[in-house]
Design a protein around this motif. Sequence first.
Motif, short mmCIF file in Angstrom:
data_model
loop_
_atom_site.label_atom_id
_atom_site.label_comp_id
_atom_site.label_asym_id
_atom_site.label_seq_id
_atom_site.Cartn_x
_atom_site.Cartn_y
_atom_site.Cartn_z
N LEU A 85 0.83 -1.20 0.00
CA LEU A 85 0.00 0.00 0.00
C LEU A 85 0.87 1.26 0.00
O LEU A 85 0.55 2.24 -0.67
CB LEU A 85 -0.92 0.00 1.22
CG LEU A 85 -2.06 -1.02 1.22
CD1 LEU A 85 -2.72 -1.09 2.59
CD2 LEU A 85 -3.10 -0.69 0.15
N TYR A 190 -5.57 1.49 -4.61
CA TYR A 190 -5.23 1.66 -3.19
C TYR A 190 -6.43 1.60 -2.25
O TYR A 190 -6.42 0.82 -1.29
CB TYR A 190 -4.47 2.98 -2.98
CG TYR A 190 -4.25 3.31 -1.52
CD1 TYR A 190 -3.18 2.75 -0.83
CD2 TYR A 190 -5.13 4.13 -0.83
CE1 TYR A 190 -2.99 3.02 0.52
CE2 TYR A 190 -4.94 4.40 0.52
CZ TYR A 190 -3.88 3.85 1.18
OH TYR A 190 -3.70 4.10 2.52
N ASN A 194 -6.89 -1.27 0.48
CA ASN A 194 -6.81 -0.85 1.87
C ASN A 194 -8.10 -1.21 2.62
O ASN A 194 -8.06 -1.69 3.76
CB ASN A 194 -6.58 0.66 1.93
CG ASN A 194 -6.25 1.15 3.33
OD1 ASN A 194 -5.41 0.59 4.01
ND2 ASN A 194 -6.91 2.21 3.75
N GLN A 213 1.47 1.98 7.96
CA GLN A 213 1.78 2.32 6.57
C GLN A 213 2.90 3.36 6.50
O GLN A 213 3.74 3.33 5.59
CB GLN A 213 0.53 2.82 5.86
CG GLN A 213 -0.51 1.74 5.63
CD GLN A 213 -1.66 2.21 4.77
OE1 GLN A 213 -1.47 2.92 3.78
NE2 GLN A 213 -2.87 1.81 5.12
N ASN A 270 -9.08 5.92 6.82
CA ASN A 270 -9.26 4.59 7.39
C ASN A 270 -10.51 4.53 8.26
O ASN A 270 -11.26 3.55 8.23
CB ASN A 270 -8.03 4.19 8.21
CG ASN A 270 -6.82 3.87 7.35
OD1 ASN A 270 -6.96 3.64 6.15
ND2 ASN A 270 -5.66 3.85 7.95
#
Length: 337
Positions: A85, A190, A194, A213, A270
């Motif tokens: 990632l 991505y 993710n 990350q 996130n």
Amino acid sequence: MTDHVVTQGGVAHHGVGAGVVWALAAGLLWGLVFVAPLMVPEYPAALQSVGRYLAFGLLCVPLAWWDRAELRRLRAPDWARALELALVGNLLYYLLLASSIQRTGGPLSTVIIGTLPVVIAVVANWRDAQRDGRLPWLRLLPALVLIGGGIALVNHVELTAVLADPTRRVADYALGALLALGAVVCWTWYPLRNADWLRAHPTRSARAWSTAQGLATLPLAALGYAVLAAWWAWHGDAGWLPLGPRPMVFLGLMAAIGLLASWLGTLCWNAASQRLPTALAGQLIVFETLAALLYAYLWRGRWPEPLALAGVALLVVGVLWGVRLRPQPVVAQAHPD
């Protein structure tokens, strides 16, 4: 109060509002990276990419102390995922984006990247329907059309300005557009990849995963900087070592976007990804486009043309339309036997 609940069929509806707020915060922070190449135009895009992520990685070293218990829970496959990632979604994406902005200008590259909500929503709706439920295509279509129309209007204004400027080279413009398309590919991959990890680990800390990350990015960025330094030393161009012609400006800018855009922005995204279906989260990347356009016009010191404002309005309406949609569970069909 618990603001989200992850179930086997997807994300509970009462977590969507919080997810939208987290996505908006991520967009406002990520929009900063679109003006950074305009602020230091003499710096090569490769140096800006490794500089940003060196700062991001170094900032994550002390931050890792806060999440040391969570980070110890990560196993080799988790770190391998963080590494891939970091490579594609961080270093390669920003290398392509910064290179594009330096060749086309901020707003033009921004509207090309602005196709991401459409691309990601389409890919996610096809790819993740069994897990997240399906946003019916006919109900999703108006949002996609509105977002696409808004992007087209802004793009028309910027393209007209580029073609009217005799100092611009068509070859640079075309190359910049291609580089932006490459960045779109990276950032279609991505968020889906993710989100796979985040949804598979719903009890894990979004902050700790952001830090992981960053730690994975650090050796990649350090290696990239070493390669650039060796290249400049080999070609006798040592003026770029160690931080170029404006070291304090460059260092401060890289530290700012490393902390705000890379770490805090990833943390916010996130948190949004844990609360939203992937197709809906993909549409909300339009917040990044809006923020980047705002910052670019502020940097230019002039307000956008009416047609560009109309395009921005269409983008906002498209997002609001998409937010009100709810995925429908996919009912597995019985085997004919």
